[in-house]
Design an enzyme around this catalytic site. Structure first.
Site, PDB file in Angstrom:
ATOM      1  N   LYS A   1      26.535  27.569  -4.832  1.00 19.13           N
ATOM      2  CA  LYS A   1      25.431  27.524  -5.709  1.00 19.13           C
ATOM      3  C   LYS A   1      25.640  28.120  -7.045  1.00 19.13           C
ATOM      4  CE  LYS A   1      22.589  24.504  -3.817  1.00 19.13           C
ATOM      5  NZ  LYS A   1      21.463  24.646  -2.973  1.00 19.13           N
TER       6      LYS A   1
ATOM      7  N   ARG B   1      24.648  24.739   5.062  1.00 16.94           N
ATOM      8  CA  ARG B   1      25.229  23.485   4.278  1.00 16.94           C
ATOM      9  C   ARG B   1      26.415  24.015   3.679  1.00 16.94           C
ATOM     10  NH1 ARG B   1      24.239  20.284  -0.203  1.00 16.94           N
ATOM     11  NH2 ARG B   1      24.266  17.911   0.120  1.00 16.94           N
TER      12      ARG B   1
END
Length: 319
Positions: free
Chosen positions: A250, A284
């Site tokens: 991210k 994830r």
């Protein structure tokens, strides 16, 4: 210390010694059966692999857009130890919407192919109730909605099946920008949002044993927000539902480390481990091999699993 000398459990006075007990989230339903697999989230962390069938995906930039490559990536993830595979047919980032029919055509054949060859948990990353209905019929056992139930028909579709629902915090309309997000207290605000969506899902018939929460790292949040969510993730886990941490590659990792997307593995693993230490039970991740090893090691440190074997300093000869 001389051979044979007794070892001491702690060098600290009892009043200063820290508890050896790991932090365990107070899960309302710790044991979950999802499809053919059962997880005791009080003692196990599940690794969710990411496979995107989009030409413009956030991380892999279309590497698994072709059908054969997407299917191969799914089975490779399973072989590397993934507990479940998350298949997406539309990116989260702002942009033109992907027609529902096209999203169905992207994800359903991959779900069918994976289900035919594996009992792995299959989730589909979608906010469309139509896509969810087709995906569940094809063998998906989780619907991973990253838009916080933006489609009012999504929860009823999940309720009418045996599938599990991931409810994620995000504020923007799907594929719309949300500049300069502000929170009075990001963790408290995210918690309130998630609980309201839980009430909405349960009112539609989704039982609490089929709900998972995701605080939505980076989704309508800046890097400081995502770092604080990671640091205080135990407050999300304390809501009582299994918490999913989608931290892999991210932007909050990249901005923290000044790292491009191709160089965020170490930071992603650190964020995932910290999330688990604070109660996350599903991560994830893109790099399955590294993530599985990191999660098994974290479980062992927390006392949730035994080492694979014991040999070092366990016999008369120092190995």
């Amino acid at each position: 210390m001389p051979t044979g000398s007794p070892t001491r459990a702690s060098t600290l006075p009892p009043s200063e010694a820290r508890s050896a007990e790991p932090y365990l989230p107070p899960l309302r339903v710790p044991v979950r059966t999802i499809g053919a697999r059962t997880f005791d989230f009080s003692r196990r962390v599940a690794v969710m692999a990411v496979v995107n069938r989009t030409p413009d995906s956030f991380f892999d930039q279309g590497r698994t857009y072709a059908f054969d490559r997407a299917v191969d990536a799914c089975f490779e993830a399973v072989a590397l130890g993934a507990d479940w595979v998350d298949i997406g047919g539309a990116p989260f980032a702002p942009g033109e919407p992907v027609p529902v029919e096209e999203e169905v055509e992207r994800v359903v054949p991959v779900v069918e192919a994976l289900r035919a060859g594996s009992d792995v948990v299959i989730s589909v990353d979608t906010f469309h109730s139509t896509v969810a209905r087709h995906a569940i019929a094809a063998g998906a056992t989780v619907i991973n909605d990253t838009t916080g139930l933006s489609d009012p028909e999504l929860a009823p579709v999940v309720a009418d099946s045996d599938a599990t629902l991931v409810i994620t915090h995000s504020l923007a309309e799907p594929r719309r920008p949300y500049p300069r997000p502000h929170y009075d207290d990001v963790v408290a605000d995210v918690s309130r949002f998630l609980l309201e969506r839980v009430d909405r899902a349960m009112a539609a018939g989704v039982p609490e044993e089929r709900i998972i929460l995701d605080p939505g790292h980076d989704l309508n949040k800046n890097t400081l927000h995502s770092l604080e969510l990671t640091r205080r993730l135990s407050e999300i886990a304390d809501l009582g539902f299994p918490t999913l941490a989608a931290v892999s590659n991210k932007d909050f990792v990249g901005e923290t480390l000044d790292a491009p997307r191709s160089e965020r593995l170490e930071g992603s693993l650190a964020a995932a481990v910290i999330s688990v230490m604070n109660g996350a039970r599903i991560v994830r991740m893109h790099d399955v091999r590294a993530s599985v090893a990191a999660m098994r090691m974290t479980e062992a440190v927390l006392g949730l699993r035994a080492p694979a074997y014991l040999k070092h300093n366990m016999g008369d000869v120092n190995d």
